[in-house]
Design a protein around this motif. Structure first.
Motif, PDB file in Angstrom:
ATOM      1  N   ILE A   1       0.833  -1.202   0.000  1.00  0.00           N
ATOM      2  CA  ILE A   1       0.000   0.000   0.000  1.00  0.00           C
ATOM      3  C   ILE A   1       0.865   1.249   0.000  1.00  0.00           C
ATOM      4  N   VAL A   2       1.935   1.239   0.795  1.00  0.00           N
ATOM      5  CA  VAL A   2       2.847   2.388   0.843  1.00  0.00           C
ATOM      6  C   VAL A   2       3.536   2.577  -0.515  1.00  0.00           C
ATOM      7  N   LEU A   3       3.937   1.490  -1.154  1.00  0.00           N
ATOM      8  CA  LEU A   3       4.611   1.579  -2.452  1.00  0.00           C
ATOM      9  C   LEU A   3       3.694   2.197  -3.500  1.00  0.00           C
ATOM     10  N   ILE A   4       2.474   1.693  -3.601  1.00  0.00           N
ATOM     11  CA  ILE A   4       1.520   2.236  -4.579  1.00  0.00           C
ATOM     12  C   ILE A   4       1.240   3.704  -4.292  1.00  0.00           C
TER      13      ILE A   4
ATOM     14  N   THR B   1      -5.804  -1.680  -7.881  1.00  0.00           N
ATOM     15  CA  THR B   1      -5.634  -1.975  -6.455  1.00  0.00           C
ATOM     16  C   THR B   1      -6.804  -1.426  -5.649  1.00  0.00           C
ATOM     17  N   LEU B   2      -7.220  -0.209  -5.940  1.00  0.00           N
ATOM     18  CA  LEU B   2      -8.367   0.366  -5.237  1.00  0.00           C
ATOM     19  C   LEU B   2      -9.627  -0.447  -5.487  1.00  0.00           C
ATOM     20  N   SER B   3      -9.832  -0.904  -6.710  1.00  0.00           N
ATOM     21  CA  SER B   3     -11.021  -1.703  -7.034  1.00  0.00           C
ATOM     22  C   SER B   3     -11.023  -3.020  -6.271  1.00  0.00           C
TER      23      SER B   3
ATOM     24  N   ALA C   1     -13.069  -5.108   0.916  1.00  0.00           N
ATOM     25  CA  ALA C   1     -13.443  -4.414   2.142  1.00  0.00           C
ATOM     26  C   ALA C   1     -14.743  -4.938   2.740  1.00  0.00           C
ATOM     27  N   PHE C   2     -15.572  -5.564   1.915  1.00  0.00           N
ATOM     28  CA  PHE C   2     -16.822  -6.138   2.414  1.00  0.00           C
ATOM     29  C   PHE C   2     -16.576  -7.410   3.224  1.00  0.00           C
ATOM     30  N   PHE C   3     -15.368  -7.953   3.139  1.00  0.00           N
ATOM     31  CA  PHE C   3     -15.067  -9.227   3.801  1.00  0.00           C
ATOM     32  C   PHE C   3     -13.906  -9.120   4.789  1.00  0.00           C
TER      33      PHE C   3
ATOM     34  N   ILE D   1      -9.018   2.710   2.473  1.00  0.00           N
ATOM     35  CA  ILE D   1      -9.172   4.068   2.997  1.00  0.00           C
ATOM     36  C   ILE D   1      -7.869   4.848   2.879  1.00  0.00           C
ATOM     37  N   VAL D   2      -6.751   4.225   3.260  1.00  0.00           N
ATOM     38  CA  VAL D   2      -5.454   4.900   3.207  1.00  0.00           C
ATOM     39  C   VAL D   2      -5.096   5.286   1.770  1.00  0.00           C
ATOM     40  N   LEU D   3      -5.168   4.318   0.855  1.00  0.00           N
ATOM     41  CA  LEU D   3      -4.794   4.584  -0.531  1.00  0.00           C
ATOM     42  C   LEU D   3      -5.740   5.587  -1.184  1.00  0.00           C
ATOM     43  N   PHE D   4      -7.023   5.471  -0.908  1.00  0.00           N
ATOM     44  CA  PHE D   4      -8.008   6.378  -1.496  1.00  0.00           C
ATOM     45  C   PHE D   4      -7.792   7.808  -0.995  1.00  0.00           C
ATOM     46  N   LEU D   5      -7.494   7.964   0.303  1.00  0.00           N
ATOM     47  CA  LEU D   5      -7.272   9.306   0.843  1.00  0.00           C
ATOM     48  C   LEU D   5      -6.008   9.940   0.258  1.00  0.00           C
TER      49      LEU D   5
END
Length: 373
Positions: free
Chosen positions: A7-10, A292-294, A300-302, A311-315
């Motif tokens: 997540i940090v890399l992306i 990745t977001l998709s 996230a539903f599971f 949330i982190v990547l989207f923000l």
């Protein structure tokens, strides 16, 4: 640990990409016309097919240019329109130097129309735009002035959707503005990756050389970006973005979801021809960030962990995107588009994930024709 490292890399890759665009935009200063230059002869080439209403408005704009009438000509090239063009030439023949060409029975497509127009031109400088566009009275003066004073091989300018408060048109307008900002930012840093034939100027002889070297490997919908990448390789540092409100070309957004999908599929279909490492890396960062977001959104539903990652990547994406778009909408005086920023952010990564995957495999409709990948 691996999950958060990914997540940090992306996030960092996307941050670097957009910061690079912002820095290039800021480095590109607003263009000021240079007084002491010899005005070149100019050919404005406009391929068209069934766009007579828009074309007539564009020709009125060209007749109103603040440029000597004996210094430019307009060449319109009809790509087998399915209904009679009427009397366009007779209306404008006394207003501007205009010629109409028609593709033959064994000719079709924008690329072929462009080549036919170029073969008929005798000018040093060629400007191109689309039949559904509108230009300002200073479009030819600004583009030609930049081309001559900056000694470039290609100049490209902003293409914006006409201002509208309709929701679907605001969505398209803000998304398209992000593409304009991307093209301007990369060019400002000396690594152009995007341009549009709707607002472009170049040496006629260079385009003919490009066509001769790439006869069998060009895209059906036009070769603006491919031509730019070819010039970038042969003449590094000689491609410029003109940052000027007077050189903006306006076009209209598509009217339906079907048209929108076909337009995006057409754009995506050309990506297979791109060999430039900068444009490939840019596309990969944007696509894999969206993908990745998709995936995280579905997961996230599971899983609470996947929800936190989303949330982190989207923000991160939202924060850096809003900085870029706030700057650019301020320059173009359409900051009202930011009202739909957050809905667009959610929709955008989903549709990029889908079109990026299927765009090179599906057929699409364009100008009344079915185009196979």
């Amino acid at each position: 640990m691996f999950f958060w490292g990914f997540i940090v890399l992306i996030s960092l890759l996307y941050l670097f990409l957009v910061c690079f665009i912002i820095s290039g935009w800021i480095r590109t200063k607003a263009f000021i016309m240079y007084d002491g230059f010899i005005q070149p002869t100019v050919s404005v080439i406009i391929p068209f097919r069934n766009e007579f209403t828009g074309l007539s408005l564009l020709l009125f704009d060209l007749a109103d240019q603040n440029y000597p009438k004996d210094k430019f000509e307009v060449i319109i090239v009809d790509d087998h329109s399915t209904y009679p063009p009427g009397s366009l030439i007779s209306v404008f023949i006394n207003k501007i130097n205009i010629r109409e060409l028609n593709l033959g029975d064994n000719e079709q497509g924008k690329k072929t129309a462009m080549i036919k127009g170029l073969n008929a031109s005798g000018s040093e400088l060629v400007l191109t735009t689309d039949a559904d566009c509108r230009v300002t009275p200073d479009w030819i003066p600004e583009m030609s002035n930049y081309f001559v004073s900056r000694k470039v091989k290609l100049v490209f300018g902003s293409v914006l959707y006409r201002k509208s408060r309709k929701l679907n048109e605001c969505f398209q307008g803000l998304e398209y503005l992000s593409l304009v900002a991307t093209g301007a930012g990369f060019a400002g840093n000396g690594h152009p990756v995007l341009c549009s034939a709707a607002n472009m100027g170049f040496e006629r002889i260079r385009y003919m050389e490009f066509i001769e070297e790439n006869k069998s490997s060009l895209a059906v919908s036009g070769d603006d970006v491919l031509f730019m990448l070819w010039l970038k390789k042969k003449y590094p540092g000689q491609i410029g973005f003109i940052k000027s409100l007077a050189s903006i070309v306006e076009t209209k957004p598509v009217a339906s979801l079907k048209e929108f999908i076909n337009q995006r599929l057409r754009w995506t279909s050309k990506s297979r021809y791109y060999k430039d490492i900068v444009i490939i890396l840019t596309a990969l960062i944007v696509y894999f960030g969206s993908l990745t977001l998709s995936v995280l959104l579905v997961g996230a539903f599971f899983s609470g962990l996947l929800l936190k990652g989303f949330i982190v990547l989207f923000l991160v994406k939202c924060i850096i995107d809003i900085v870029l778009l706030y700057i650019v909408t301020g320059y173009y005086r359409n900051r009202y588009l930011l009202v739909i920023f957050f809905p667009l952010e959610i929709v955008y990564f989903i549709y990029i994930s889908i079109t990026g995957l299927i765009g090179n495999f599906l057929s699409f409709d364009w100008k009344g024709r079915r185009i196979k990948p």
